[in-house]
Motif scaffolding. Structure first.
Motif, PDB file in Angstrom:
ATOM      1  N   CYS A  43       0.839  -1.205   0.000  1.00  0.00           N
ATOM      2  CA  CYS A  43       0.000   0.000   0.000  1.00  0.00           C
ATOM      3  C   CYS A  43       0.870   1.249   0.000  1.00  0.00           C
ATOM      4  CB  CYS A  43      -0.945  -0.007   1.201  1.00  0.00           C
ATOM      5  SG  CYS A  43      -0.109   0.224   2.790  1.00  0.00           S
TER       6      CYS A  43
ATOM      7  N   PHE B 198      -0.997   1.453  -6.200  1.00  0.00           N
ATOM      8  CA  PHE B 198      -1.202   0.350  -5.255  1.00  0.00           C
ATOM      9  C   PHE B 198      -2.591  -0.257  -5.381  1.00  0.00           C
ATOM     10  CE2 PHE B 198       2.238   2.855  -3.452  1.00  0.00           C
ATOM     11  CZ  PHE B 198       3.175   1.869  -3.212  1.00  0.00           C
TER      12      PHE B 198
ATOM     13  N   GLU C 187      -7.792   2.499  -1.176  1.00  0.00           N
ATOM     14  CA  GLU C 187      -7.068   1.270  -0.871  1.00  0.00           C
ATOM     15  C   GLU C 187      -7.708   0.489   0.270  1.00  0.00           C
ATOM     16  OE1 GLU C 187      -2.703   1.822  -0.838  1.00  0.00           O
ATOM     17  OE2 GLU C 187      -3.149   3.958  -1.096  1.00  0.00           O
TER      18      GLU C 187
END
Length: 455
Positions: free
Chosen positions: A182, A206, A238
């Motif tokens: 991440c 990511f 994310e």
């Protein structure tokens, strides 16, 4: 610390003005340090009695402790005995939350350097199998060392892309942990260098990785199985949005709310598709808790999961010198899964899958090597043993200067009152194994693994 302007703008959208100011104030506070006790070797209560430095319980982690940055637990003999793992407190949460039971088949898909894998393996208590994977071969080497240091005997250490794993492990795992790569926004205070990567890559880079990893992981999850998704970032792109995507990708998935701690924050549906189930996700903010930023979501796949019984197969033939050595070892070993490959002797976990074509760095426990009419036990075996599982033991106290000399690779002298027999001897610090040596003539020749030595 100068935070990226675009990052600050994003955080203002996530937090109220009051919380945003509290978040900024957290950067003026000293970061916290944590260690997690290896319950494969001792209980937290036992560790508290022997711990040589000041520790304080982490409230939401049963075997987690804060320690002072002034202490150096990585330079203590107990660290070399594998009694604990140094880990940021919030990062302990995912492996703590995933409910591992002995006998489970478990995957840690982005595992290096091993902070979460070591805890998952300890919770298995030597039963079942852990597949600990990292796509980076160099990082997987550190992962292997940490698992061996912890005395783990039932793990495969693999270095492969997720799609390759999915080809071999479709609908196989009871539990899967995805500590996804991440943007690392939650680690800016702990590791300011992460900001450079954030500026270079942003969040979108990511997100693509996370989408790919989660899709392949879902293919490997069995009905009735559970998956833990975690990041150390704040971005909803994310976090909640990846979880929402998984729920849509597999209609049999449902979110499970973990045991709650008062400092946790719920997930925010309004930052995704407004699915109210997302409130069962967990957010950890550094201005609310003594830890860095983290996000996690626990999901379960509908259906029933049946536990496989261990297979009994025919025991492999072994050289006499190996047989003689193993006769002295009291630790239960599944010798029906023993394999000798290029002189090295392994005991494999009960996997029941064809793993040909995968880059496997370790399959189970490396017992040692069969050389010219002799067997040499491995460092991994020493760490997997308890002191009472081997007959010839040299017990050293933590304060004995010979402990450090042994860890540096030096020959150590025996005292007159120490009754150590000639041959292979297990060196222990306060009843916890460090490695092997070979005793003869009043001294012990050092057999501590060169790559592990005290520097």
């Amino acid at each position: 610390m100068e935070l990226p302007v675009s990052f600050l703008e994003n955080m203002k959208k996530l937090l109220s003005p009051e919380e945003f100011n509290a978040y900024l104030d957290s950067y003026s506070e000293e970061r916290v340090y944590g260690l997690r006790v290896n319950t494969n070797k001792l209980t937290p209560e036992e560790f508290e009695k022997i711990c040589p430095f000041e520790i304080k319980k982490i409230p939401w982690i049963d075997n987690g402790y804060y320690y002072s940055g002034k202490d150096k637990p990585a330079k203590d003999p107990y660290y070399y005995a594998g009694l604990y793992y140094l880990q940021e407190p919030s990062a302990m949460t995912p492996a703590h939350v995933l409910p591992i039971e002995p006998g489970d088949r478990v995957l840690d898909i982005c595992a290096a350097p091993g902070g979460k894998s070591t805890e998952l393996a300890a919770k298995l208590k030597g039963k079942g199998v852990l597949v600990s994977n990292d796509i980076s071969n160099s990082r997987a080497k550190a992962l292997l060392k940490n698992l061996e240091l912890f005395g783990i005997s039932n793990a495969y250490v693999i270095s492969e892309a997720p799609y390759k794993l999915a080809e071999h492990f479709e609908s196989y795992f009871d539990k899967i942990l995805i500590d996804a790569p991440c943007s690392g926004e939650g680690m800016f205070r702990k590791e300011p260098s992460v900001m450079k990567s954030w500026v270079e890559h942003g969040n979108d880079y990511f997100v693509k990785l996370q989408q790919e990893i989660t899709s392949y992981a879902l293919k490997m999850l069995r009905p009735g199985g559970m998956l833990l998704y975690s990041t150390c970032t704040f971005s909803p792109l994310e976090d909640e949005q990846i979880v929402s995507r998984m729920l849509k990708e597999d209609p049999d998935l449902e979110l499970v709310e973990p045991e709650w701690y008062e400092g946790f924050d719920h997930g925010h549906p309004e930052w995704s598709d407004n699915n109210q189930e997302l409130t069962k996700c967990v957010r950890i903010w550094p201005h609310r808790m003594k830890g860095e930023g983290h996000f996690l979501a626990l999901l379960k796949k509908k259906g029933e999961s049946s536990r496989l019984k261990e297979r009994q197969t025919e025991k492999a033939k072994m050289p006499q010198e190996l047989f003689d050595f193993l006769q002295t070892v009291k630790k239960p070993l599944a010798l029906d899964r023993l394999e000798i490959r290029q002189e090295k002797v392994f005991v494999h976990p009960d996997c029941r899958r064809d793993l040909k074509g995968l880059r496997i760095m370790r399959s189970g426990l490396l017992l040692g090597e069969c050389l010219k009419n002799r067997f040499e036990p491995s460092q991994a075996l020493a760490m997997a043993l308890r002191a009472d599982e081997y007959p010839n033991v040299l017990y050293l106290s933590r304060e004995d200067d010979r402990v450090i000399r042994y860890l540096k690779g030096e020959t150590i002298d025996l005292k007159d009152e120490e009754s150590v027999e000639k041959g292979w001897v297990l060196i222990c610090v306060d009843n916890y194994p460090l490695g092997f040596g070979k005793a003869a003539g009043g001294s012990v020749k050092n057999k501590y693994l060169a790559g592990w030595r005290w520097m």
